[in-house]
Motif scaffolding. Structure first.
Motif, short mmCIF file in Angstrom:
data_model
loop_
_atom_site.label_atom_id
_atom_site.label_comp_id
_atom_site.label_asym_id
_atom_site.label_seq_id
_atom_site.Cartn_x
_atom_site.Cartn_y
_atom_site.Cartn_z
N ALA A 1 -5.71 19.12 15.06
CA ALA A 1 -5.29 17.57 14.68
C ALA A 1 -4.81 17.36 13.35
CB ALA A 1 -6.22 16.48 15.17
N ILE A 2 -3.96 16.51 12.84
CA ILE A 2 -3.73 15.96 11.75
C ILE A 2 -3.67 14.55 11.95
CG2 ILE A 2 -1.92 15.89 9.94
CD1 ILE A 2 -0.55 18.33 10.91
N ASP A 3 -4.60 13.82 10.89
CA ASP A 3 -5.04 12.62 11.03
C ASP A 3 -4.63 12.06 9.48
OD1 ASP A 3 -6.06 9.99 11.14
OD2 ASP A 3 -8.03 10.90 11.72
N MET A 4 -3.73 11.37 9.48
CA MET A 4 -3.03 10.61 8.24
C MET A 4 -4.10 9.55 7.80
SD MET A 4 0.65 9.45 7.12
CE MET A 4 1.00 9.23 5.55
N GLU A 5 -4.74 9.07 8.53
CA GLU A 5 -5.58 7.87 8.41
C GLU A 5 -4.88 6.69 7.68
OE1 GLU A 5 -8.92 9.74 6.42
OE2 GLU A 5 -10.28 9.82 8.38
N GLY A 6 -3.71 6.65 8.05
CA GLY A 6 -2.93 5.65 7.35
C GLY A 6 -3.09 4.18 7.23
N TYR A 7 -3.79 3.63 8.17
CA TYR A 7 -4.28 2.25 7.97
C TYR A 7 -5.66 1.93 7.57
CZ TYR A 7 -4.39 -2.61 9.55
OH TYR A 7 -4.60 -4.04 9.38
N PRO A 8 -5.99 0.95 6.76
CA PRO A 8 -5.01 0.18 5.85
C PRO A 8 -4.41 0.60 4.49
CG PRO A 8 -7.11 -0.58 5.42
CD PRO A 8 -7.13 0.54 6.28
N TRP A 9 -5.02 2.01 4.31
CA TRP A 9 -4.80 2.22 2.78
C TRP A 9 -3.39 2.45 2.50
CZ3 TRP A 9 -9.16 2.14 -0.01
CH2 TRP A 9 -10.41 2.19 0.72
N LEU A 10 -2.34 3.13 3.48
CA LEU A 10 -1.21 3.41 2.98
C LEU A 10 -0.12 2.62 3.92
CD1 LEU A 10 -1.72 7.21 3.51
CD2 LEU A 10 -1.88 5.88 1.29
N TRP A 11 -0.56 1.42 4.48
CA TRP A 11 0.39 0.53 5.19
C TRP A 11 1.52 -0.22 4.35
CZ3 TRP A 11 -0.58 -4.92 6.48
CH2 TRP A 11 0.11 -5.38 7.42
N HIS A 12 2.65 -0.26 5.52
CA HIS A 12 3.61 -1.14 4.67
C HIS A 12 4.11 -1.88 5.81
CE1 HIS A 12 7.22 -2.11 2.96
NE2 HIS A 12 8.11 -1.56 3.41
N ASP A 13 4.47 -3.09 5.49
CA ASP A 13 5.23 -4.29 6.30
C ASP A 13 6.06 -4.99 5.55
OD1 ASP A 13 3.66 -5.86 9.51
OD2 ASP A 13 5.84 -5.56 8.69
N PHE A 14 7.21 -5.55 6.43
CA PHE A 14 8.21 -6.44 5.76
C PHE A 14 7.81 -7.87 5.88
CE2 PHE A 14 10.71 -2.64 6.93
CZ PHE A 14 10.83 -2.08 5.57
N GLN A 15 6.74 -8.19 6.64
CA GLN A 15 6.46 -9.76 6.80
C GLN A 15 6.08 -10.19 5.59
OE1 GLN A 15 7.29 -10.62 9.80
NE2 GLN A 15 7.77 -8.39 10.42
N PRO A 16 6.56 -11.59 5.54
CA PRO A 16 6.00 -12.47 4.00
C PRO A 16 4.58 -12.61 3.93
CG PRO A 16 6.89 -13.75 5.72
CD PRO A 16 7.15 -12.49 6.48
N ASP A 17 4.09 -12.71 2.87
CA ASP A 17 2.89 -13.03 2.78
C ASP A 17 2.72 -14.05 1.45
OD1 ASP A 17 2.16 -11.77 -0.07
OD2 ASP A 17 3.08 -10.11 1.31
N THR A 18 1.30 -14.37 1.31
CA THR A 18 0.96 -15.29 0.18
C THR A 18 0.41 -15.02 -0.89
OG1 THR A 18 -0.99 -16.03 1.20
CG2 THR A 18 0.96 -17.16 2.10
#
Length: 321
Positions: free
Chosen positions: A63-80
């Motif tokens: 297996a290759i496990d990137m363990e990407g969330y939440p450390w490397l996450w990206h989203d376009f939704q607005p935030d505060t």
């Protein structure tokens, strides 16, 4: 052959060379670093990169496990937030910043993936750009989390693609197609000769996604024995070449129609479409859509959204559906 025996291995970006295959043995797992800075810069920012190579690939029963969330996450939704997207180690503090992709195949030939389990990508999992003769066999992608943009496969400006006997479970699209840079100014060779056989996909958004104002021309696409289990946010086949779908939904990314994006020779053979989501949404706009065939397909009743087929230059045929 670069061989990884049983054990756990931690890494940032790996650049594969021509005539090299990386083999992950049973009991072995390659784990992605949680530090954003370990993944280099644009445009080839990913865990594993094939950049201008030939005859290379990934394989093995591990297996290759990137363990990407939440450390490397990206989203376009607005935030505060106050605009500081990451802490010192690179962990995402809000949804801004550039996501780290899983596996990028760029301007390469004869690259293959076989048998591996690919886990927890941070952003697009497999991204193929300007390449030829890319193939996967028995690849399992599992990235379903509370996030979007973890597509299983994304393609632009490529041809002769083969995906066989696979599985994907994601929060976003299974196969997404985008316009790339053409050989000459204003020209986009698009996608040609794209084949999927024996695949099960379980996605929250769409099985096949073509649109967002940047659809490429696509010729000779074939899906055979593909099972669309669920796509309850949109449709199993979601082609939207105008902003019609986005009206009233607030998606700025779909505010323009796709141009110079003819779609020709799409064939769906012995595919099944289950109830959890819409089955088919096709909005061709002003673009020509020709030779769309659904043969021996099964559509289960009570889809959550009705099917749609519209456009000014649509030519379709159906047989034994």
């Amino acid at each position: 052959m670069l061989f990884f025996p049983a054990g756990a291995y931690l890494t940032g970006t790996l650049f594969l060379r021509s005539n090299v295959k990386l083999y992950v043995d049973a009991g072995a797992v390659i784990r992605g670093s949680s530090k954003n800075t370990d993944y280099g810069g644009k445009p080839l920012r990913a865990l594993i990169v094939f950049d201008n190579v030939e005859n290379a690939g990934l394989m093995g029963r591990g297996a290759i496990d990137m363990e990407g969330y939440p450390w490397l996450w990206h989203d376009f939704q607005p935030d505060t937030s106050d605009g500081h997207a990451r802490d010192a180690d690179g962990k995402v503090l809000d949804p801004h910043g550039t996501g780290v992709r899983g596996y990028v195949v760029y301007n390469s030939r004869n690259v293959s993936f076989q048998d591996l389990l690919l886990l927890r990508g941070a952003y697009w999992t497999v991204h193929v750009i300007g390449s030829e003769n890319f193939s996967t066999r028995n690849i399992k992608i599992v990235s379903r989390k509370q996030q979007y943009h973890d597509d299983a496969y994304d393609f632009s400006t490529s041809k002769h693609i083969s995906i066989e006997d696979g599985f994907a479970m994601t929060m976003d699209d299974t196969w997404a197609f985008y316009r790339g840079r053409g050989a000459r100014p204003g020209e986009d060779p698009g996608i040609e000769d794209f084949v999927v056989k024996g695949f099960v996909n379980y996605t929250y958004t769409a099985g096949i996604a073509i649109g967002y104002g940047g659809a490429p021309p696509i010729r000779h696409l074939r899906f055979e024995d593909v099972h669309f289990v669920t796509n309850h946010n949109k449709y199993a086949i979601w082609i939207q070449l105008t902003p019609a779908y986005f009206t009233g939904r607030g998606y700025s990314s779909g505010a323009r129609p796709s141009q110079n994006a003819p779609l020709e020779d799409f064939r769906f053979i012995r595919c099944t479409f289950e109830n959890d989501g819409g089955h088919i949404y096709i909005d061709g706009g002003d673009q020509p859509l020709t030779n769309f065939v659904f043969e021996d397909c099964t559509f289960y009743f009570r889809a959550t959204r009705p099917g749609m087929l519209m456009g000014k230059n649509v030519g379709t045929s159906c047989s034994r559906t």
